[in-house]
Design a protein around this motif. Structure first.
Motif, PDB file in Angstrom:
ATOM      1  N   VAL A 289       0.758  -1.208   0.079  1.00 26.37           N
ATOM      2  CA  VAL A 289       0.013  -0.065   0.014  1.00 26.37           C
ATOM      3  C   VAL A 289       0.880   1.167  -0.010  1.00 26.37           C
ATOM      4  O   VAL A 289       0.428   2.411   0.541  1.00 26.37           O
ATOM      5  CB  VAL A 289      -1.037   0.086   1.186  1.00 26.37           C
ATOM      6  N   HIS A 290       2.217   1.190  -0.494  1.00 29.50           N
ATOM      7  CA  HIS A 290       2.886   2.276  -0.580  1.00 29.50           C
ATOM      8  C   HIS A 290       2.225   3.348  -1.290  1.00 29.50           C
ATOM      9  O   HIS A 290       1.572   3.048  -2.361  1.00 29.50           O
ATOM     10  CB  HIS A 290       4.195   1.944  -1.372  1.00 29.50           C
ATOM     11  N   PRO A 291       2.029   4.731  -1.216  1.00 32.41           N
ATOM     12  CA  PRO A 291       1.452   5.638  -1.879  1.00 32.41           C
ATOM     13  C   PRO A 291       1.444   5.715  -3.277  1.00 32.41           C
ATOM     14  O   PRO A 291       0.554   5.936  -3.781  1.00 32.41           O
ATOM     15  CB  PRO A 291       1.688   6.771  -1.133  1.00 32.41           C
ATOM     16  N   GLN A 292       2.623   5.229  -3.754  1.00 30.97           N
ATOM     17  CA  GLN A 292       2.635   4.980  -5.403  1.00 30.97           C
ATOM     18  C   GLN A 292       2.309   3.736  -5.726  1.00 30.97           C
ATOM     19  O   GLN A 292       2.301   3.676  -7.209  1.00 30.97           O
ATOM     20  CB  GLN A 292       4.181   5.622  -5.613  1.00 30.97           C
ATOM     21  N   GLN A 293       1.953   2.656  -4.952  1.00 31.41           N
ATOM     22  CA  GLN A 293       1.820   1.190  -5.625  1.00 31.41           C
ATOM     23  C   GLN A 293       0.421   1.092  -5.369  1.00 31.41           C
ATOM     24  O   GLN A 293       0.100  -0.333  -5.305  1.00 31.41           O
ATOM     25  CB  GLN A 293       2.832   0.698  -4.776  1.00 31.41           C
ATOM     26  N   LEU A 294      -0.556   1.731  -4.763  1.00 29.86           N
ATOM     27  CA  LEU A 294      -1.958   1.175  -4.405  1.00 29.86           C
ATOM     28  C   LEU A 294      -2.756   1.077  -5.571  1.00 29.86           C
ATOM     29  O   LEU A 294      -3.393   1.748  -6.163  1.00 29.86           O
ATOM     30  CB  LEU A 294      -2.638   2.309  -3.521  1.00 29.86           C
ATOM     31  N   VAL A 295      -2.538  -0.338  -6.162  1.00 28.15           N
ATOM     32  CA  VAL A 295      -3.205  -0.462  -7.164  1.00 28.15           C
ATOM     33  C   VAL A 295      -3.855  -2.027  -7.405  1.00 28.15           C
ATOM     34  O   VAL A 295      -4.082  -2.548  -8.216  1.00 28.15           O
ATOM     35  CB  VAL A 295      -2.272  -0.590  -8.606  1.00 28.15           C
ATOM     36  N   ASP A 296      -4.039  -2.632  -5.835  1.00 29.01           N
ATOM     37  CA  ASP A 296      -4.855  -3.805  -5.697  1.00 29.01           C
ATOM     38  C   ASP A 296      -6.346  -3.421  -6.741  1.00 29.01           C
ATOM     39  O   ASP A 296      -6.943  -2.553  -6.107  1.00 29.01           O
ATOM     40  CB  ASP A 296      -5.160  -3.908  -4.238  1.00 29.01           C
ATOM     41  N   PRO A 297      -6.476  -4.354  -7.904  1.00 34.54           N
ATOM     42  CA  PRO A 297      -7.359  -4.572  -8.331  1.00 34.54           C
ATOM     43  C   PRO A 297      -8.933  -4.550  -7.638  1.00 34.54           C
ATOM     44  O   PRO A 297      -9.909  -3.848  -8.093  1.00 34.54           O
ATOM     45  CB  PRO A 297      -7.217  -5.191  -9.471  1.00 34.54           C
ATOM     46  N   ARG A 298      -8.779  -5.191  -6.657  1.00 32.87           N
ATOM     47  CA  ARG A 298      -9.860  -5.363  -5.937  1.00 32.87           C
ATOM     48  C   ARG A 298     -10.581  -4.359  -5.237  1.00 32.87           C
ATOM     49  O   ARG A 298     -11.649  -3.974  -5.212  1.00 32.87           O
ATOM     50  CB  ARG A 298      -9.822  -6.860  -5.038  1.00 32.87           C
ATOM     51  N   PHE A 299      -9.530  -3.797  -4.731  1.00 31.40           N
ATOM     52  CA  PHE A 299      -9.877  -2.629  -3.537  1.00 31.40           C
ATOM     53  C   PHE A 299     -10.229  -1.600  -4.836  1.00 31.40           C
ATOM     54  O   PHE A 299     -11.309  -0.617  -4.273  1.00 31.40           O
ATOM     55  CB  PHE A 299      -8.681  -2.216  -2.950  1.00 31.40           C
ATOM     56  N   VAL A 300      -9.677  -1.132  -5.585  1.00 35.28           N
ATOM     57  CA  VAL A 300      -9.826  -0.214  -6.570  1.00 35.28           C
ATOM     58  C   VAL A 300     -11.202  -0.025  -7.066  1.00 35.28           C
ATOM     59  O   VAL A 300     -11.942   0.779  -7.127  1.00 35.28           O
ATOM     60  CB  VAL A 300      -8.912   0.127  -7.526  1.00 35.28           C
ATOM     61  N   ALA A 301     -11.318  -1.329  -7.641  1.00 35.33           N
ATOM     62  CA  ALA A 301     -12.798  -1.520  -8.189  1.00 35.33           C
ATOM     63  C   ALA A 301     -14.080  -1.537  -7.254  1.00 35.33           C
ATOM     64  O   ALA A 301     -15.012  -0.893  -7.151  1.00 35.33           O
ATOM     65  CB  ALA A 301     -13.048  -2.974  -8.856  1.00 35.33           C
ATOM     66  N   ASP A 302     -13.850  -2.201  -6.041  1.00 38.62           N
ATOM     67  CA  ASP A 302     -14.856  -2.186  -4.887  1.00 38.62           C
ATOM     68  C   ASP A 302     -15.116  -0.871  -4.164  1.00 38.62           C
ATOM     69  O   ASP A 302     -16.401  -0.363  -4.313  1.00 38.62           O
ATOM     70  CB  ASP A 302     -14.592  -3.282  -3.765  1.00 38.62           C
ATOM     71  N   MET A 303     -14.029  -0.117  -3.883  1.00 40.39           N
ATOM     72  CA  MET A 303     -14.088   1.186  -3.365  1.00 40.39           C
ATOM     73  C   MET A 303     -14.736   1.921  -4.303  1.00 40.39           C
ATOM     74  O   MET A 303     -15.531   2.937  -3.832  1.00 40.39           O
ATOM     75  CB  MET A 303     -12.681   1.535  -2.606  1.00 40.39           C
ATOM     76  N   GLY A 304     -14.063   2.034  -5.536  1.00 46.10           N
ATOM     77  CA  GLY A 304     -14.731   2.867  -6.462  1.00 46.10           C
ATOM     78  C   GLY A 304     -16.213   2.754  -6.703  1.00 46.10           C
ATOM     79  O   GLY A 304     -17.001   3.929  -6.685  1.00 46.10           O
ATOM     80  N   GLY A 305     -16.692   1.517  -6.671  1.00 45.65           N
ATOM     81  CA  GLY A 305     -18.194   1.512  -6.816  1.00 45.65           C
ATOM     82  C   GLY A 305     -18.654   1.907  -5.627  1.00 45.65           C
ATOM     83  O   GLY A 305     -19.865   2.479  -6.056  1.00 45.65           O
ATOM     84  N   TRP A 306     -18.327   1.770  -4.413  1.00 53.41           N
ATOM     85  CA  TRP A 306     -19.127   2.130  -3.252  1.00 53.41           C
ATOM     86  C   TRP A 306     -19.218   3.533  -3.323  1.00 53.41           C
ATOM     87  O   TRP A 306     -20.270   4.236  -2.880  1.00 53.41           O
ATOM     88  CB  TRP A 306     -18.531   1.477  -2.014  1.00 53.41           C
ATOM     89  N   LEU A 307     -17.931   4.555  -3.538  1.00 56.25           N
ATOM     90  CA  LEU A 307     -18.101   5.780  -3.594  1.00 56.25           C
ATOM     91  C   LEU A 307     -18.863   6.321  -4.730  1.00 56.25           C
ATOM     92  O   LEU A 307     -19.725   7.256  -4.518  1.00 56.25           O
ATOM     93  CB  LEU A 307     -16.674   6.388  -3.997  1.00 56.25           C
ATOM     94  N   ARG A 308     -19.056   5.594  -6.013  1.00 53.11           N
ATOM     95  CA  ARG A 308     -19.990   6.210  -6.976  1.00 53.11           C
ATOM     96  C   ARG A 308     -21.486   5.890  -6.626  1.00 53.11           C
ATOM     97  O   ARG A 308     -22.161   6.843  -6.845  1.00 53.11           O
ATOM     98  CB  ARG A 308     -19.596   5.304  -8.198  1.00 53.11           C
ATOM     99  N   GLU A 309     -21.811   4.855  -5.729  1.00 52.88           N
ATOM    100  CA  GLU A 309     -22.918   4.534  -5.392  1.00 52.88           C
ATOM    101  C   GLU A 309     -23.505   5.148  -4.240  1.00 52.88           C
ATOM    102  O   GLU A 309     -24.624   5.049  -3.881  1.00 52.88           O
ATOM    103  CB  GLU A 309     -23.270   3.166  -5.234  1.00 52.88           C
ATOM    104  N   GLY A 310     -22.647   5.928  -3.427  1.00 53.54           N
ATOM    105  CA  GLY A 310     -22.890   6.701  -2.378  1.00 53.54           C
ATOM    106  C   GLY A 310     -22.972   5.639  -1.148  1.00 53.54           C
ATOM    107  O   GLY A 310     -23.578   5.889  -0.043  1.00 53.54           O
ATOM    108  N   ARG A 311     -22.317   4.529  -1.175  1.00 51.56           N
ATOM    109  CA  ARG A 311     -22.361   3.454  -0.402  1.00 51.56           C
ATOM    110  C   ARG A 311     -21.155   3.406   0.836  1.00 51.56           C
ATOM    111  O   ARG A 311     -21.154   2.714   1.755  1.00 51.56           O
ATOM    112  CB  ARG A 311     -22.400   1.869  -0.884  1.00 51.56           C
TER     113      ARG A 311
END
Length: 346
Positions: A289-311
């Motif tokens: 989770v180094h600030p320049q390396q935070l690219v875990d595709p599960r997290f990026v997809a899940d959290m991005g979806g929750w934020l877009r959906e207001g969840r």
């Protein structure tokens, strides 16, 4: 552009004793290095203010992470690309970087792994809920606590960026969530997030109130280094409970006359008798989770979806101006912030 552009930096002037003061910092203007092939020129838009910034000011740390007087304070940042000689980036791109407390930086494009897109979420979230703090919560809940429907999960610092995200994720799993925080405003916000119960750790009846909030015991617990909290939570743990240790107490949290090992026998007794699973989330995990390396595709997809959906709800506490970074760190050390603490470089 580089010929006339300089970076403004905040550097360590002297090592603090106790809480840092203004004299421990200095402001410096430095020329930027030439832009080579594959490099990008970055302008800092947001700085992350993190508790670890105080720790690295100490000399001779066991982990070797100390900085010396004259060094720029390190931190994650949200940056805009001003100029690029790297094929993957163009001017206007917004990226997650680790440039520290400074206004501009030249970095190798190969070291930048994640772009941020404002259509998904405000780019500032890349330093909080959609960045390191959210990812710690994501791993603690999904890999260690693993809550099941109907179980009780206790989340300290529930109004903070990691705690608030962890509490919402645990609720998504169907768990009953008990938040711990301090102060009426933070209690009210945790209640608004839908936590099933919220307890103020500053209450004179904290232990009794927490026990009342957990009538069926505790199945999952996020340990974040608050001794006064974990000493109350551990006796409430159920058999086969899971504990994610995300932080350790600092020296300032050890009561006078008590050493670091005084709580060990009681802790081992709880682990042994209740068959608890206890796992730390250490720097070995943080390599992911180094600030320049935070690219875990599960997290990026899940959290991005929750934020877009207001969840996924979150709070940010933003100060303005690079020169405010030392004062922001002081606020963080005193617990005066409400939400992820950032400095915006206007």
């Amino acid at each position: 552009m580089l010929a006339s552009l300089r970076t403004h930096q905040i550097v360590l002037a002297s090592r603090p004793t106790g809480e840092p003061v203004a004299a421990n910092f200095d402001v410096r203007s430095s020329p930027l290095p030439a832009l080579g092939n594959g490099d990008v020129l970055l302008k800092t838009r947001y700085l992350s203010i993190d508790i670890c910034a105080r720790g690295v000011m100490e000399a001779d740390r066991p982990d070797g992470a100390s900085i010396a007087p004259g060094d720029v304070l390190g931190s994650g940042a949200i940056c805009e690309v001003l100029e690029s000689r790297a094929q993957a980036f163009k001017p206007g791109d917004c990226v997650l970087a680790h440039v520290g407390w400074q206004s501009h930086a030249v970095v190798a494009g190969r070291d930048l792994k994640r772009k941020l897109h404002p259509k998904v979420a405000p780019v500032s979230t890349g330093l909080g809920v959609y960045g390191l703090y959210g990812y710690i919560a994501y791993c603690a809940i999904n890999e260690i606590v693993r809550p099941r429907a109907g179980e009780t999960v206790v989340v300290p610092s529930a109004a903070g960026p990691t705690g608030a995200a962890a509490a919402q994720m645990a609720r998504q799993h169907g768990a009953r969530v008990v938040g711990i925080t301090s102060g009426a405003n933070k209690v009210a916000w945790c209640q608004a997030l839908g936590m099933d119960a919220v307890v103020d750790r500053l209450s004179a009846d904290f232990a009794a109130e927490l026990a009342n909030a957990c009538p069926q015991g505790v199945d999952g617990f996020l340990e974040n280094g608050q001794r006064a909290v974990h000493r109350v939570v551990l006796p409430l743990m159920n058999d086969l409970g899971r504990v994610a240790i995300c932080a350790l107490p600092s020296d300032g949290e050890v009561a006078p006359g008590l050493g670091r090992s005084d709580h060990l026998p009681a802790l081992l007794e709880q682990i042994f008798l209740k068959r608890l699973s206890v796992r730390g989330f250490t720097e070995r995990d943080v390599l992911r989770v180094h600030p320049q390396q935070l690219v875990d595709p599960r997290f990026v997809a899940d959290m991005g979806g929750w934020l877009r959906e207001g969840r996924m709800q979150y709070r940010e506490d933003i100060m303005h101006g690079l020169e405010q970074a030392p004062a922001a760190l002081t606020r963080l050390l005193r617990g005066e912030n409400f939400g992820k603490l950032l400095v915006a470089l206007d």
